[in-house]
Design an enzyme around this catalytic site. Structure first.
Site, PDB file in Angstrom:
ATOM      1  N   LYS A  81      18.051 -21.055  53.726  1.00 40.22           N
ATOM      2  CA  LYS A  81      18.639 -20.228  52.674  1.00 40.22           C
ATOM      3  C   LYS A  81      18.427 -20.941  51.347  1.00 40.22           C
ATOM      4  O   LYS A  81      18.823 -22.103  51.182  1.00 40.22           O
ATOM      5  CB  LYS A  81      20.135 -20.074  52.941  1.00 40.22           C
ATOM      6  CG  LYS A  81      20.629 -18.649  52.854  1.00 40.22           C
ATOM      7  CD  LYS A  81      22.101 -18.636  53.190  1.00 40.22           C
ATOM      8  CE  LYS A  81      22.646 -17.236  53.096  1.00 40.22           C
ATOM      9  NZ  LYS A  81      24.107 -17.237  53.235  1.00 40.22           N
TER      10      LYS A  81
HETATM   11  O1  G3P Z   1      26.845 -15.739  53.224  1.00 39.44           O
HETATM   12  C1  G3P Z   1      26.876 -15.281  51.918  1.00 39.44           C
HETATM   13  C2  G3P Z   1      27.854 -14.177  51.609  1.00 39.44           C
HETATM   14  O2  G3P Z   1      27.958 -13.308  52.692  1.00 39.44           O
HETATM   15  C3  G3P Z   1      29.149 -14.643  51.056  1.00 39.44           C
HETATM   16  O3  G3P Z   1      30.149 -13.659  51.036  1.00 39.44           O
HETATM   17  O4  G3P Z   1      32.502 -12.974  50.715  1.00 39.44           O
HETATM   18  O5  G3P Z   1      31.740 -15.204  49.848  1.00 39.44           O
HETATM   19  O6  G3P Z   1      31.004 -13.120  48.737  1.00 39.44           O
HETATM   20  P1  G3P Z   1      31.401 -13.750  50.033  1.00 39.44           P
END
Ligand code: G3P
Length: 214
Positions: free
Chosen positions: A83
């Protein structure tokens, strides 16, 4: 649509995998920071549970550093996908890693232009973050729609992983865009399983079964 789980918690991953619905896993530094133990051991365990792409993020700020980290991470297991945060340095790293045969997932994507550049640089996956856009009053799913359409017009093979999913409606909307995958927190997968009428129906059948003469 493929279902990935957005967590670094091994118990959650094991439980979701046992449901037979898991196609991959995405982690990030925040998710790994919530777990005990070495991040390498955690990633290795995850790869042994799930036979699919497992995203592990680099944290260096320059392409050189990202490439070095990516080589180390991809040595952990063949399922590891790197990533890489969207940036010029990130794009340089993705471009170099593609030449080495290392698959990348370009993350922190918030616009179709970023997704297009990520794909051109050689990313195997792009991760548009819908929840974080919704948080600032932009409809996150609109960019997913645009990315899916652009990739379809130009036969771009880069897969779209809808990320930053916060609720079951996000999953339905992601599926309707035709995105390749949604990466979903464990709590939301559990919410998707449940329906109050299913719960009531099971209770009623069990209660009625008690009345059946054996
Ligand atoms: O893995 C990255 C993403 O899904 C993060 O989500 O909820 O922290 O915006 P969030």
């Amino acid at each position: 649509m493929k279902i990935f789980i957005d967590t670094a918690n091994v118990e959650e991953i094991r439980e979701a995998a046992s449901l037979g619905v898991l196609d991959g896993v995405t982690t990030n530094p925040t998710l790994l920071s919530k777990e005990q133990g070495s991040f390498r051991d955690i990633l290795k365990q995850i790869c042994e549970i799930v036979d699919g792409p497992v995203s592990a993020e680099v944290v260096a700020s320059d392409a050189e550093g990202m490439v070095a980290e990516a080589r180390e991470l991809s040595a952990i297991h063949s399922n590891i996908v790197i990533k890489v945060p969207m940036s010029k340095e990130g794009m340089k790293a993705v471009h170099r890693l593609k030449q080495e045969g290392i698959r990348c997932n370009m993350t922190l994507v918030f616009s179709p232009n970023q997704a297009l550049l990520a794909a051109k640089a050689g990313a195997a996956f792009v991760s548009p973050f819908v929840g974080r856009l919704d948080d600032i009053s932009h409809i996150g799913m609109e960019i997913v729609d645009q990315i899916v359409e652009i990739f379809s017009i130009y036969d771009i093979e880069t897969q779209v992983i809808v990320a930053s999913i916060r609720n079951p409606l996000h999953v339905i909307d992601a599926a309707l865009t035709g995105a390749d995958a949604a990466t979903i927190p464990f709590k939301v997968i559990e919410q998707m399983v449940k329906h109050p009428l299913t719960t009531i129906g099971i209770e009623r059948f069990l209660a009625d079964w008690q009345k059946v003469r054996q």
